[in-house]
Design a protein around this motif. Structure first.
Motif, short mmCIF file in Angstrom:
data_model
loop_
_atom_site.label_atom_id
_atom_site.label_comp_id
_atom_site.label_asym_id
_atom_site.label_seq_id
_atom_site.Cartn_x
_atom_site.Cartn_y
_atom_site.Cartn_z
N UNK A 1 0.32 12.47 10.23
CA UNK A 1 -1.10 12.81 10.16
C UNK A 1 -1.73 12.23 8.89
N UNK A 2 -1.01 12.30 7.78
CA UNK A 2 -1.53 11.75 6.52
C UNK A 2 -1.70 10.23 6.63
N UNK A 3 -0.74 9.56 7.26
CA UNK A 3 -0.85 8.12 7.47
C UNK A 3 -2.08 7.81 8.33
N UNK A 4 -2.27 8.59 9.38
CA UNK A 4 -3.41 8.36 10.26
C UNK A 4 -4.74 8.58 9.54
N UNK A 5 -4.78 9.54 8.62
CA UNK A 5 -5.99 9.79 7.85
C UNK A 5 -6.34 8.58 6.98
N UNK A 6 -5.34 8.06 6.26
CA UNK A 6 -5.59 6.90 5.40
C UNK A 6 -5.92 5.66 6.22
N UNK A 7 -5.28 5.54 7.39
CA UNK A 7 -5.55 4.40 8.26
C UNK A 7 -6.98 4.50 8.82
N UNK A 8 -7.40 5.72 9.17
CA UNK A 8 -8.75 5.91 9.68
C UNK A 8 -9.80 5.58 8.65
N UNK A 9 -9.48 5.72 7.37
CA UNK A 9 -10.40 5.36 6.29
C UNK A 9 -10.24 3.91 5.85
N UNK A 10 -9.47 3.16 6.60
CA UNK A 10 -9.26 1.72 6.40
C UNK A 10 -8.66 1.40 5.03
N UNK A 11 -7.81 2.31 4.56
CA UNK A 11 -7.11 2.08 3.30
C UNK A 11 -5.79 1.37 3.53
N UNK A 12 -5.18 1.62 4.68
CA UNK A 12 -3.88 1.05 5.01
C UNK A 12 -3.85 0.68 6.49
N UNK A 13 -2.83 -0.07 6.87
CA UNK A 13 -2.54 -0.37 8.26
C UNK A 13 -1.08 -0.05 8.51
N UNK A 14 -0.82 0.91 9.38
CA UNK A 14 0.55 1.30 9.70
C UNK A 14 1.11 0.40 10.78
N UNK A 15 2.29 -0.16 10.52
CA UNK A 15 3.01 -0.97 11.48
C UNK A 15 4.41 -0.41 11.62
N UNK A 16 5.14 -0.90 12.60
CA UNK A 16 6.47 -0.37 12.83
C UNK A 16 7.37 -0.65 11.62
N UNK A 17 7.83 0.41 10.98
CA UNK A 17 8.74 0.27 9.86
C UNK A 17 8.12 -0.19 8.56
N UNK A 18 6.78 -0.24 8.49
CA UNK A 18 6.14 -0.69 7.27
C UNK A 18 4.68 -0.26 7.24
N UNK A 19 4.12 -0.24 6.04
CA UNK A 19 2.70 0.07 5.86
C UNK A 19 2.09 -1.04 5.02
N UNK A 20 0.96 -1.57 5.46
CA UNK A 20 0.26 -2.62 4.73
C UNK A 20 -0.92 -1.99 3.97
N UNK A 21 -1.00 -2.27 2.69
CA UNK A 21 -2.11 -1.81 1.87
C UNK A 21 -3.31 -2.73 2.10
N UNK A 22 -4.43 -2.15 2.54
CA UNK A 22 -5.65 -2.91 2.79
C UNK A 22 -6.65 -2.77 1.66
N UNK A 23 -6.71 -1.59 1.05
CA UNK A 23 -7.72 -1.31 0.03
C UNK A 23 -7.07 -0.55 -1.12
N UNK A 24 -6.51 -1.30 -2.07
CA UNK A 24 -5.83 -0.66 -3.20
C UNK A 24 -6.80 0.17 -4.04
N UNK A 25 -7.99 -0.36 -4.28
CA UNK A 25 -8.96 0.38 -5.08
C UNK A 25 -9.32 1.72 -4.43
N UNK A 26 -9.39 1.71 -3.09
CA UNK A 26 -9.67 2.96 -2.39
C UNK A 26 -8.53 3.95 -2.53
N UNK A 27 -7.29 3.46 -2.51
CA UNK A 27 -6.14 4.34 -2.72
C UNK A 27 -6.14 4.92 -4.13
N UNK A 28 -6.49 4.10 -5.12
CA UNK A 28 -6.55 4.59 -6.50
C UNK A 28 -7.59 5.69 -6.63
#
Length: 237
Positions: free
Chosen positions: A189-216
């Motif tokens: 659920x936490x991954x889906x929340x961050x993905x919904x805010x376009x901060x990350x992209x979840x893929x099989x076995x890995x997560x891609x950071x899309x918006x580092x400043x947003x994560x900070x």
């Protein structure tokens, strides 16, 4: 195999050593590839070898009454096994295992301890590193107590992002739940929340950071204090 050369070292602690201090360690440094979930430090056992990560990263895991949670992370900024040896604790309290496979430079305890005893400058740098590791542990405890799961996930992803090349962090939802000390549905659920805010992209076995400043921004004070201390004490000293 020839010993590693100072000019090509990727570990940031080793990079900061003087030529003399590096020469004390160099003959004893042994390149060693690591694999996912490989144990480097076992709880309740003596520490006989230390590891300077060159690539990949290692989790420090606490296990109390069957409840497991990550209480530290070490990558190319640090040294695995440092507290037990530098503070003469001898035995490990926590399990430290490979979370991101890569390469480490291993060194046996005896020559490492001898080099530290012989060099005040080496000892000073490594004790400064221990201070940053203690700061990290306190920040993790603070974040786990004060923040919601999505904020804690943002903090963890930033720490992982700091220790990989590129924007992809290899991690499964199951392993991420273990790191955060929650059930797998909570981590998902936490991954889906961050993905919904376009901060990350979840893929099989890995997560891609899309918006580092947003994560900070989301991580708030859960991230940044340890990193600033490391810069002040190690990189700017």
């Amino acid at each position: 195999m020839s010993p590693p050369q100072h000019a090509t070292i990727r570990n940031r602690l080793l990079q900061r050593l003087s030529a003399d201090d590096f020469a004390r360690l160099q003959p004893h440094l042994r390149p060693m590839p690591t694999t996912l979930r490989q144990s480097l430090i076992h709880p309740n056992e003596p520490v006989t070898e230390l590891y300077f990560p060159e690539t990949g990263y290692v989790s420090v895991m606490a296990d109390v009454a069957g409840n497991r949670i990550e209480v530290g992370m070490t990558g190319r900024e640090g040294l695995v096994g440092a507290p037990q040896v530098l503070l003469d604790g001898g035995w490990a309290s926590y399990h430290e295992f490979v979370q991101g496979p890569g390469m480490v430079l291993a060194i046996a305890r005896a020559p490492f301890s001898a080099a530290v005893a012989d060099s005040p400058t080496l000892r000073r740098l490594l004790l400064r590193y221990l201070h940053t590791a203690l700061t990290q542990a306190r920040q993790i405890a603070y974040a786990n107590a004060a923040y919601t799961l999505d904020v804690r996930l943002a903090r963890w992803l930033l720490m992982g992002h700091d220790r990989v090349d590129g924007d992809e962090i290899p991690i499964t939802h199951e392993f991420l739940a273990l790191m955060l000390g929650v059930q797998r549905p909570g981590a998902t659920l936490a991954v889906q929340t961050l993905e919904g805010n376009r901060l990350i992209k979840a893929q099989r076995g890995r997560i891609r950071v899309l918006d580092r400043d947003g994560l900070v921004a989301l991580a708030d004070d859960g991230y940044g204090i340890t990193e600033a201390e490391y810069a002040r004490l190690i990189e700017e000293a």
